[in-house]
Design a protein around this motif. Structure first.
Motif, PDB file in Angstrom:
ATOM      1  N   GLU A   1       0.951  -1.309  -0.138  1.00 39.61           N
ATOM      2  CA  GLU A   1      -0.015   0.146  -0.094  1.00 39.61           C
ATOM      3  C   GLU A   1       0.792   1.149  -0.053  1.00 39.61           C
ATOM      4  N   PRO A   2       0.705   2.176  -0.857  1.00 38.51           N
ATOM      5  CA  PRO A   2       1.305   3.364  -0.967  1.00 38.51           C
ATOM      6  C   PRO A   2       1.418   4.292   0.588  1.00 38.51           C
ATOM      7  N   LYS A   3       2.711   4.656   0.760  1.00 38.54           N
ATOM      8  CA  LYS A   3       2.639   5.325   2.060  1.00 38.54           C
ATOM      9  C   LYS A   3       1.863   6.498   2.055  1.00 38.54           C
ATOM     10  N   GLN A   4       1.057   6.674   3.242  1.00 43.10           N
ATOM     11  CA  GLN A   4       0.407   7.985   3.529  1.00 43.10           C
ATOM     12  C   GLN A   4       1.269   9.044   4.361  1.00 43.10           C
ATOM     13  N   LEU A   5       2.104   9.684   3.502  1.00 44.69           N
ATOM     14  CA  LEU A   5       3.148  10.579   4.322  1.00 44.69           C
ATOM     15  C   LEU A   5       2.362  11.767   4.681  1.00 44.69           C
ATOM     16  N   LYS A   6       2.841  12.144   5.921  1.00 41.29           N
ATOM     17  CA  LYS A   6       2.096  13.370   6.419  1.00 41.29           C
ATOM     18  C   LYS A   6       2.390  14.744   5.438  1.00 41.29           C
ATOM     19  N   LYS A   7       1.458  15.427   5.275  1.00 42.23           N
ATOM     20  CA  LYS A   7       1.861  16.712   4.618  1.00 42.23           C
ATOM     21  C   LYS A   7       2.689  17.690   5.482  1.00 42.23           C
ATOM     22  N   ILE A   8       3.444  18.508   4.783  1.00 41.20           N
ATOM     23  CA  ILE A   8       4.151  19.476   5.429  1.00 41.20           C
ATOM     24  C   ILE A   8       3.437  20.888   5.687  1.00 41.20           C
ATOM     25  N   GLU A   9       3.144  21.208   6.770  1.00 40.41           N
ATOM     26  CA  GLU A   9       2.662  22.259   6.784  1.00 40.41           C
ATOM     27  C   GLU A   9       3.529  23.523   6.637  1.00 40.41           C
ATOM     28  N   LEU A  10       3.618  24.137   5.724  1.00 38.15           N
ATOM     29  CA  LEU A  10       4.471  25.184   5.237  1.00 38.15           C
ATOM     30  C   LEU A  10       4.450  26.555   5.987  1.00 38.15           C
ATOM     31  N   ASN A  11       3.533  26.891   6.411  1.00 37.55           N
ATOM     32  CA  ASN A  11       3.403  28.358   7.169  1.00 37.55           C
ATOM     33  C   ASN A  11       3.467  28.192   8.469  1.00 37.55           C
ATOM     34  N   LYS A  12       3.399  26.850   9.103  1.00 36.63           N
ATOM     35  CA  LYS A  12       3.524  26.610  10.506  1.00 36.63           C
ATOM     36  C   LYS A  12       5.031  26.573  10.882  1.00 36.63           C
ATOM     37  N   LYS A  13       5.887  26.182   9.920  1.00 33.76           N
ATOM     38  CA  LYS A  13       7.253  26.027   9.840  1.00 33.76           C
ATOM     39  C   LYS A  13       7.907  27.304   9.529  1.00 33.76           C
ATOM     40  N   ASN A  14       7.215  28.211   8.844  1.00 30.43           N
ATOM     41  CA  ASN A  14       7.970  29.380   8.221  1.00 30.43           C
ATOM     42  C   ASN A  14       7.126  30.686   8.835  1.00 30.43           C
ATOM     43  N   GLY A  15       7.459  31.273   9.737  1.00 26.95           N
ATOM     44  CA  GLY A  15       6.597  32.374  10.512  1.00 26.95           C
ATOM     45  C   GLY A  15       6.811  33.480   9.294  1.00 26.95           C
ATOM     46  N   ILE A  16       7.677  33.697   8.750  1.00 27.72           N
ATOM     47  CA  ILE A  16       7.731  34.841   7.514  1.00 27.72           C
ATOM     48  C   ILE A  16       6.420  34.314   6.591  1.00 27.72           C
TER      49      ILE A  16
END
Length: 646
Positions: free
Chosen positions: A177-192
């Motif tokens: 089964e294809p791995k359901q990788l967790k999505k990266i939350e871009l604006n949480k990691k980058n305050g700017i």
């Protein structure tokens, strides 16, 4: 079956299917000979347009013309031959040294086959005309094909090898089964980034320069030079913008272009009565105030059908649009005017949702995009009573696409405008970067099914006409100065029948066959909506291969028009006088074949996963997908053959 046996079968499969045609091609290629080839030039074509030779052949080219002056521009071999109707002798220039004086001769001699380690594998070199002879100049082209044709034999063998080895692995290997990788939350990691997304002026600042660019394109198309290759309206639209959409914006950003698109922006500013700020009713800060009638779009006209037919109409005149700046400018004027008028009558971005032909392309292939907007915490959205992301408030406008953030489950709908970041009272909206396959795409109606199939058909039609080595094919679609309405009418009829009836009919027939083989009880309409996304990876790979064939040969012309957008003799950037040099023309056919093969691989992978989600049984998934997979294989073989053999 044990893993080592499966791997052995696959190795033998690749060795047999890839090695055999390559070996046969090597053994059956004749010894070098001397060939005398006469090329007759005429307006928008050459005869012969396909020249087949063997590596090491000594070729003596002679030339003539039936009308005006032409050229035989073969960059891979370093020659640009100027042919004049007043003389049997030709002038030969070095395309890499424009300052060097030409030499005059009666024949031009080359040895077939390029030198160099990598260039030993170059089997197809495209020759073109470099002398303006009419409004459709730029489409005169032909192919020099050198055997052994490693590209054709190797790619066809590899495709068959992958197809059969893939089925071996699916049939006897373990299903992973294809791995359901967790999505990266871009604006949480980058305050700017988070601050930028909530900054009200950002969309305006990004869009205004593009509005200016489109304004220049319209002016250049209407008042600039009529030579398409020297007019920025043609070069920036068809050779650059569509290339960027296909290979960058959509595969990475999904509908990211929609967030900065200038076409609906003027209408939206007028509808809102503001460019940056937010207007609300005096007595209700949770209700935005708009200009215009604010009508709801008619239910009977909902769906993608109107914009699909508009794309079909524009696509039918694609050759003329690409060769006639005024036609390109006129299309932009019509689109922008329509968007402005609609903004005063109907709510939000009705133009983008139901009318815009560009949206047809973007929404079709946006599911492969990696960027999407969603809720950070769905439980917060459940408790939210204001629904500000949908309705708007004093901080942000109501969603122009009529979407509720927690309900966004696919990239096809959201235009990534960013208003929800500003209007959400709970800071619960995020922009995500998706990894892995993600969940299966759910189509809403038959219109979206047809949209996928029509776009794939048009991608093939564009390549077979605009990039055709056969002048008679290009003449059929040339409505600028060779308006043969009878032939063009037959072309339109054939194109529309293929796009609207034949390809969808084959798709539905294959679905029915798959349903019979698996004995599944899924409804016909549900099955069509589940399986149509199989053709998304292959479809966008066909478009990418087409636009690469537009962008790379014309890159110098793009630089020229940036420096002299109207063709009036300007040189703003110092690039207006650059000699025409294509970007690595010898590698273009390889890139096209590799891209199409990649799309084929991803379509196979997606198709099996879709059918497995329908049947729940691996054996049944293989049976159900078999008819569609053969169809995908046939399309791939056809287009790879076209790009590597003709």
């Amino acid at each position: 079956m044990k893993k080592w046996k499966i791997n052995l079968f696959i190795a033998l499969c690749f060795l047999t299917f890839t090695g055999s045609p390559v070996l046969i091609e090597y053994l059956t290629t004749p010894e070098p000979v001397t060939r005398n080839i006469h090329i007759e030039h005429f307006r928008y074509g050459m005869d012969p347009s396909i020249i087949r030779v063997n590596r090491g052949d000594k070729i003596n080219f002679t030339f003539s013309t039936l009308d005006t002056g032409h050229s035989f521009f073969l960059q891979d071999y370093g020659i640009d031959v100027k042919v004049s109707p007043a003389s049997e002798r030709v002038k030969v220039y070095d395309p890499f040294n424009a300052t060097e004086d030409p030499y005059t001769t009666e024949s031009v001699k080359i040895t077939a086959g390029l030198n160099g380690t990598l260039k030993q594998f170059v089997s197809l070199s495209r020759f073109r005309c470099h002398v303006y002879c009419g409004k459709m100049h730029g489409f005169e082209q032909g192919d020099l094909i050198v055997r052994p044709n490693w590209l054709f034999s190797g790619s066809i063998g590899f495709i068959f090898a992958f197809f059969f080895s893939w089925y071996i692995r699916m049939r006897w290997g373990e299903l992973k089964e294809p791995k359901q990788l967790k999505k990266i939350e871009l604006n949480k990691k980058n305050g700017i980034l988070n601050k930028l997304l909530k900054w009200r002026p950002l969309p305006f600042i990004l869009t205004v320069p593009l509005i200016a660019v489109f304004f220049i394109l319209i002016l250049a198309g209407l008042f600039g030079t009529k030579v398409g290759g020297r007019n920025i309206a043609v070069m920036l639209t068809w050779a650059t913008w569509m290339f960027a959409l296909t290979v960058l914006f959509v595969p990475v950003g999904a509908r990211l272009w929609c967030s900065i698109c200038p076409i609906p922006s003027l209408g939206e500013y007028l509808q809102r009565g503001a460019t940056i700020g937010v207007r609300t009713e005096k007595n209700d800060k949770n209700r935005n105030r708009y200009f215009g009638f604010g009508q709801k779009w008619p239910d009977k006209l909902k769906g993608p059908w109107i914009r699909i037919f508009l794309f079909l109409i524009i696509g039918s005149f694609s050759a003329s649009l690409a060769g006639q700046p005024r036609w390109t400018a006129t299309v932009f004027v019509i689109l922008i005017s329509t968007a402005i008028i609609m903004s005063l009558i109907w709510k939000n971005r009705s133009f983008c949702i139901y009318i815009c032909p560009v949206s047809t392309f973007i929404s079709t292939y946006s599911p492969i995009g990696r960027i999407n907007i969603g809720a950070r915490d769905s439980s917060i959205c459940k408790d939210c009573k204001e629904k500000s992301c949908l309705n708007g408030n004093e901080k942000g406008w109501a969603c122009p696409y009529g979407l509720l953030v927690p309900a966004i489950n696919r990239n096809m709908d959201c235009g990534l405008c960013g208003e929800c970041f500003k209007s959400c009272n709970y800071d619960n909206v995020s922009v995500f970067f998706r990894r892995g396959e993600g969940k299966g795409l759910k189509l809403k109606n038959y219109g979206e099914v047809w949209q996928i199939l029509i776009m794939m058909t048009l991608a093939m039609a564009y390549s077979l006409t605009l990039h055709s080595p056969w002048s008679k094919v290009r003449d059929i679609v040339n409505m600028v100065d060779k308006a043969d309405w009878n032939s063009f009418g037959m072309y339109i009829f054939s194109l529309w029948m293929t796009a609207l009836v034949i390809i969808p009919g084959i798709f539905l027939l294959l679905n029915k066959l798959g349903k019979v083989l698996t004995k599944t009880d899924i409804k016909k309409s549900d099955l069509a909506k589940r399986t149509a996304p199989v053709f998304i990876p292959l479809g966008i790979s066909l478009w990418a291969s087409f636009f690469i064939g537009m962008f790379m040969p014309n890159f110098t012309y793009i630089l020229m028009t940036l420096s002299d957008p109207f063709g009036w003799g300007w040189d703003l950037l110092g690039t207006a006088g650059k000699p025409w040099i294509q970007i690595l023309p010898w590698i273009i056919p390889w890139l096209q074949v590799i891209i199409i093969t990649t799309g084929f691989i991803f379509s196979l992978k997606k198709g099996f996963l879709i059918w497995h989600s329908i049947t729940g049984v691996k054996r049944d998934a293989i049976k159900g997908f078999l008819p569609q997979s053969i169809f995908v294989l046939m399309i791939t073989l056809f287009m790879v053959t076209y790009f590597s053999y003709f």
